[in-house]
Each structure stands twice: as C-alpha cells, then as structure tokens.
Design a protein around this motif. Structure first.
Motif, PDB file in Angstrom:
ATOM      1  N   LYS A 153       4.077  23.363  -5.299  1.00 29.03           N
ATOM      2  CA  LYS A 153       3.109  24.165  -6.417  1.00 29.03           C
ATOM      3  C   LYS A 153       2.298  23.080  -6.916  1.00 29.03           C
ATOM      4  O   LYS A 153       1.521  23.499  -7.771  1.00 29.03           O
ATOM      5  CB  LYS A 153       4.286  24.515  -7.521  1.00 29.03           C
ATOM      6  N   TYR A 154       2.295  21.879  -6.468  1.00 24.70           N
ATOM      7  CA  TYR A 154       1.663  20.756  -6.971  1.00 24.70           C
ATOM      8  C   TYR A 154       0.363  20.483  -6.191  1.00 24.70           C
ATOM      9  O   TYR A 154       0.364  20.587  -4.999  1.00 24.70           O
ATOM     10  CB  TYR A 154       2.304  19.562  -7.277  1.00 24.70           C
ATOM     11  N   SER A 155      -0.813  19.923  -6.925  1.00 25.50           N
ATOM     12  CA  SER A 155      -1.992  20.014  -6.033  1.00 25.50           C
ATOM     13  C   SER A 155      -1.589  18.421  -5.462  1.00 25.50           C
ATOM     14  O   SER A 155      -0.886  17.560  -5.801  1.00 25.50           O
ATOM     15  CB  SER A 155      -3.078  19.642  -7.170  1.00 25.50           C
ATOM     16  N   ILE A 156      -2.707  18.126  -4.760  1.00 22.44           N
ATOM     17  CA  ILE A 156      -2.686  16.937  -3.964  1.00 22.44           C
ATOM     18  C   ILE A 156      -3.020  15.538  -4.754  1.00 22.44           C
ATOM     19  O   ILE A 156      -2.411  14.662  -4.726  1.00 22.44           O
ATOM     20  CB  ILE A 156      -3.631  16.771  -2.799  1.00 22.44           C
ATOM     21  N   ILE A 157      -3.775  15.800  -6.007  1.00 22.95           N
ATOM     22  CA  ILE A 157      -3.941  14.788  -6.961  1.00 22.95           C
ATOM     23  C   ILE A 157      -2.497  14.284  -7.447  1.00 22.95           C
ATOM     24  O   ILE A 157      -2.353  13.521  -7.789  1.00 22.95           O
ATOM     25  CB  ILE A 157      -5.018  15.259  -8.033  1.00 22.95           C
ATOM     26  N   GLN A 158      -1.824  15.649  -7.991  1.00 20.45           N
ATOM     27  CA  GLN A 158      -0.550  15.485  -8.690  1.00 20.45           C
ATOM     28  C   GLN A 158       0.571  14.848  -7.452  1.00 20.45           C
ATOM     29  O   GLN A 158       1.122  13.975  -8.136  1.00 20.45           O
ATOM     30  CB  GLN A 158       0.098  16.873  -9.239  1.00 20.45           C
ATOM     31  N   LYS A 159       0.342  14.913  -6.409  1.00 21.86           N
ATOM     32  CA  LYS A 159       1.404  14.440  -5.509  1.00 21.86           C
ATOM     33  C   LYS A 159       0.816  12.847  -5.240  1.00 21.86           C
ATOM     34  O   LYS A 159       1.761  11.882  -5.428  1.00 21.86           O
ATOM     35  CB  LYS A 159       1.297  14.903  -4.122  1.00 21.86           C
ATOM     36  N   ASP A 160      -0.445  12.482  -5.355  1.00 17.66           N
ATOM     37  CA  ASP A 160      -0.765  11.041  -5.331  1.00 17.66           C
ATOM     38  C   ASP A 160      -0.316  10.289  -6.517  1.00 17.66           C
ATOM     39  O   ASP A 160       0.103   9.070  -6.472  1.00 17.66           O
ATOM     40  CB  ASP A 160      -2.399  10.937  -5.010  1.00 17.66           C
ATOM     41  N   PHE A 161      -0.634  10.936  -7.760  1.00 23.85           N
ATOM     42  CA  PHE A 161      -0.121  10.242  -8.938  1.00 23.85           C
ATOM     43  C   PHE A 161       1.331  10.190  -9.210  1.00 23.85           C
ATOM     44  O   PHE A 161       1.917   9.330  -9.783  1.00 23.85           O
ATOM     45  CB  PHE A 161      -0.755  11.047 -10.144  1.00 23.85           C
ATOM     46  N   PHE A 162       2.165  11.029  -8.563  1.00 24.19           N
ATOM     47  CA  PHE A 162       3.545  11.045  -8.408  1.00 24.19           C
ATOM     48  C   PHE A 162       4.202   9.907  -7.791  1.00 24.19           C
ATOM     49  O   PHE A 162       4.874   9.312  -8.487  1.00 24.19           O
ATOM     50  CB  PHE A 162       4.107  12.162  -7.722  1.00 24.19           C
ATOM     51  N   ARG A 163       3.225   9.354  -6.868  1.00 25.10           N
ATOM     52  CA  ARG A 163       3.802   8.064  -6.196  1.00 25.10           C
ATOM     53  C   ARG A 163       3.698   6.932  -7.200  1.00 25.10           C
ATOM     54  O   ARG A 163       4.566   6.264  -7.030  1.00 25.10           O
ATOM     55  CB  ARG A 163       2.710   7.771  -5.090  1.00 25.10           C
ATOM     56  N   GLU A 164       2.845   7.040  -8.156  1.00 22.50           N
ATOM     57  CA  GLU A 164       2.768   5.835  -9.125  1.00 22.50           C
ATOM     58  C   GLU A 164       3.813   5.868 -10.083  1.00 22.50           C
ATOM     59  O   GLU A 164       4.595   5.161 -10.589  1.00 22.50           O
ATOM     60  CB  GLU A 164       1.508   5.677  -9.842  1.00 22.50           C
ATOM     61  N   SER A 165       4.093   7.227 -10.657  1.00 20.10           N
ATOM     62  CA  SER A 165       4.775   7.386 -11.881  1.00 20.10           C
ATOM     63  C   SER A 165       6.388   7.874 -11.527  1.00 20.10           C
ATOM     64  O   SER A 165       7.172   7.728 -12.466  1.00 20.10           O
ATOM     65  CB  SER A 165       4.108   8.261 -12.904  1.00 20.10           C
ATOM     66  N   GLY A 166       6.587   8.552 -10.417  1.00 20.37           N
ATOM     67  CA  GLY A 166       7.682   9.288 -10.238  1.00 20.37           C
ATOM     68  C   GLY A 166       7.928  10.507 -10.903  1.00 20.37           C
ATOM     69  O   GLY A 166       8.894  11.041 -10.656  1.00 20.37           O
ATOM     70  N   LYS A 167       6.756  11.061 -11.336  1.00 26.15           N
ATOM     71  CA  LYS A 167       7.173  12.381 -12.002  1.00 26.15           C
ATOM     72  C   LYS A 167       5.720  13.068 -11.736  1.00 26.15           C
ATOM     73  O   LYS A 167       4.665  12.238 -11.829  1.00 26.15           O
ATOM     74  CB  LYS A 167       7.468  12.292 -13.462  1.00 26.15           C
ATOM     75  N   TYR A 168       5.725  14.277 -11.856  1.00 28.40           N
ATOM     76  CA  TYR A 168       4.569  15.281 -11.707  1.00 28.40           C
ATOM     77  C   TYR A 168       3.921  15.263 -13.307  1.00 28.40           C
ATOM     78  O   TYR A 168       4.521  15.590 -14.041  1.00 28.40           O
ATOM     79  CB  TYR A 168       4.844  16.597 -11.130  1.00 28.40           C
ATOM     80  N   LEU A 169       2.710  14.902 -13.078  1.00 35.44           N
ATOM     81  CA  LEU A 169       1.797  14.988 -14.335  1.00 35.44           C
ATOM     82  C   LEU A 169       1.159  16.127 -14.437  1.00 35.44           C
ATOM     83  O   LEU A 169       0.671  16.817 -13.579  1.00 35.44           O
ATOM     84  CB  LEU A 169       0.919  13.717 -14.341  1.00 35.44           C
ATOM     85  N   SER A 170       0.804  16.615 -15.818  1.00 34.34           N
ATOM     86  CA  SER A 170      -0.228  17.644 -16.359  1.00 34.34           C
ATOM     87  C   SER A 170      -1.557  17.053 -15.987  1.00 34.34           C
ATOM     88  O   SER A 170      -1.551  15.879 -15.930  1.00 34.34           O
ATOM     89  CB  SER A 170       0.009  18.043 -17.797  1.00 34.34           C
ATOM     90  N   ASN A 171      -2.521  17.886 -16.150  1.00 36.51           N
ATOM     91  CA  ASN A 171      -3.721  17.504 -15.962  1.00 36.51           C
ATOM     92  C   ASN A 171      -4.433  16.536 -17.231  1.00 36.51           C
ATOM     93  O   ASN A 171      -5.047  15.250 -16.793  1.00 36.51           O
ATOM     94  CB  ASN A 171      -4.761  18.693 -15.836  1.00 36.51           C
ATOM     95  N   PHE A 172      -3.656  16.816 -18.173  1.00 35.92           N
ATOM     96  CA  PHE A 172      -3.892  15.828 -19.296  1.00 35.92           C
ATOM     97  C   PHE A 172      -3.510  14.304 -19.106  1.00 35.92           C
ATOM     98  O   PHE A 172      -4.140  13.353 -19.406  1.00 35.92           O
ATOM     99  CB  PHE A 172      -3.506  16.339 -20.556  1.00 35.92           C
ATOM    100  N   GLU A 173      -2.015  14.400 -18.489  1.00 32.80           N
ATOM    101  CA  GLU A 173      -1.448  13.040 -18.304  1.00 32.80           C
ATOM    102  C   GLU A 173      -2.182  12.449 -16.953  1.00 32.80           C
ATOM    103  O   GLU A 173      -2.115  11.141 -17.126  1.00 32.80           O
ATOM    104  CB  GLU A 173      -0.036  13.247 -17.868  1.00 32.80           C
TER     105      GLU A 173
END
Length: 186
Positions: A5-25
C-alpha cells in the motif's frame, strides 16, 4: 497493513524512521539532506524524461546534486528501501542497478568500466551495505547480504553472504554479513 500500500518514497523513508510516514511527515523529514535528495530523486524517476513533470523534477534534482554532492541520476535503477547514510561526495553511474534495502555511505563511487574483463556497470543485490569511500567498478555482480567495508576497491564478482575488505579486495563468506548494519528493512 501490507507494505504494498505504500509508495516507494514511503518505503525509503521507513528505513530511516522505522515507520511508514504520511506525506506531511515526509515533508517534515526533508530537512535532512539525505532524505530530501532521495525524495527529489524518486520524484524525477517517477516521471518520463521528456514530460513536463520529468523535466521539472530533473532540473530540481540537478540543483540538489550540486548542493548536496550526490551524483545519482534518475536512470539509475534503485530498489525500494534506499538509504544514504551521510550526505556528500557520492557518484553512481546511471547504468548501475541497486537492489532493495541498500545503504550507501559518503565518498562512495560506483562506476562503469570501459575496458578489461568486466566492461559495464555494477549490479548490486539486496541488503548490501557499502561503507565510506568504497569504490566499485565494472560490469560486476554483487550478491545479496554483502557488506563492503570502508575504503574497499572492488572490481570482481561477489557471492551472496559475503564480507569484502581492502585494496585489493578480499572476499570472505559471512552468513550474517549485514546484520546490525541494515535496519528497518521493507
């Protein structure tokens, strides 16, 4: 939720934070130069080169390539979960292919070879950690779960589950090569 369900950008940012982020986050995290560059790179990769969006994002990407010192082009094939450890002085040839959940540190060069046994650009597998100032050259294949130590010069094929050290490089079989180095895998 599945990660489909997540975009590739969300998956990249998941690596840094350990959680899926909203577009605003995600936008809030773009104060980090590494994440900001990945965001712009993925936007440029999303659009066809000659479309309005493709031209726009490539111009923006060029500006930030110069500002941050990342020379990565939209033509470079990069799997989800891409992570840049530190910003600055990074060069990756557009013909390079990089798998999922790969970490690349500062000072790394990944280049094509125009002569010799391994003509072409490297193909890098999944879950590869590339340390600072490593140089990877030629039409070589790097397997999955490979740790390339800092200051390593690599111009030969590497099997899965390996540790690569030195110049000239030495390759060691190591089952958990990237354990503790690659976190928050997607």
């Amino acid at each position: 939720m599945t990660d489909q369900k997540y975009s590739i950008i969300q998956k990249d940012f998941f690596r840094e934070s350990g959680k899926y982020l909203s577009n605003f986050e995600i936008w809030k995290k773009c104060f980090n130069p590494n994440l900001h560059f990945i965001f712009i790179l993925r936007k440029a990769q999303k659009h066809p080169k000659k479309s309005f969006g493709g031209i726009f994002w490539r111009v923006v990407l060029r500006h930030f390539q110069i500002k941050y010192g990342f020379q990565i082009y939209p033509e470079t094939e990069i799997g989800e979960g891409f992570y840049l450890g530190h910003w600055g002085l990074l060069a990756i040839n557009p013909g390079v292919k990089i798998g999922k959940n790969c970490n690349i540190a500062q000072g790394v060069s990944i280049a094509q070879a125009n002569r010799g046994k391994f003509i072409g650009s490297p193909k890098i597998g999944d879950e590869v950690w590339i340390g600072p100032n490593a140089v990877i050259v030629g039409g070589i294949t790097i397997g999955n779960n490979v740790l390339i130590a800092p200051n390593t010069y690599l111009a030969e094929n590497v099997p899965d589950n390996s540790l690569v050290i030195g110049n000239p490089c030495r390759i060691f079989n190591l089952h958990n090569a990237t354990e503790g180095y690659i976190n928050n895998k997607v």
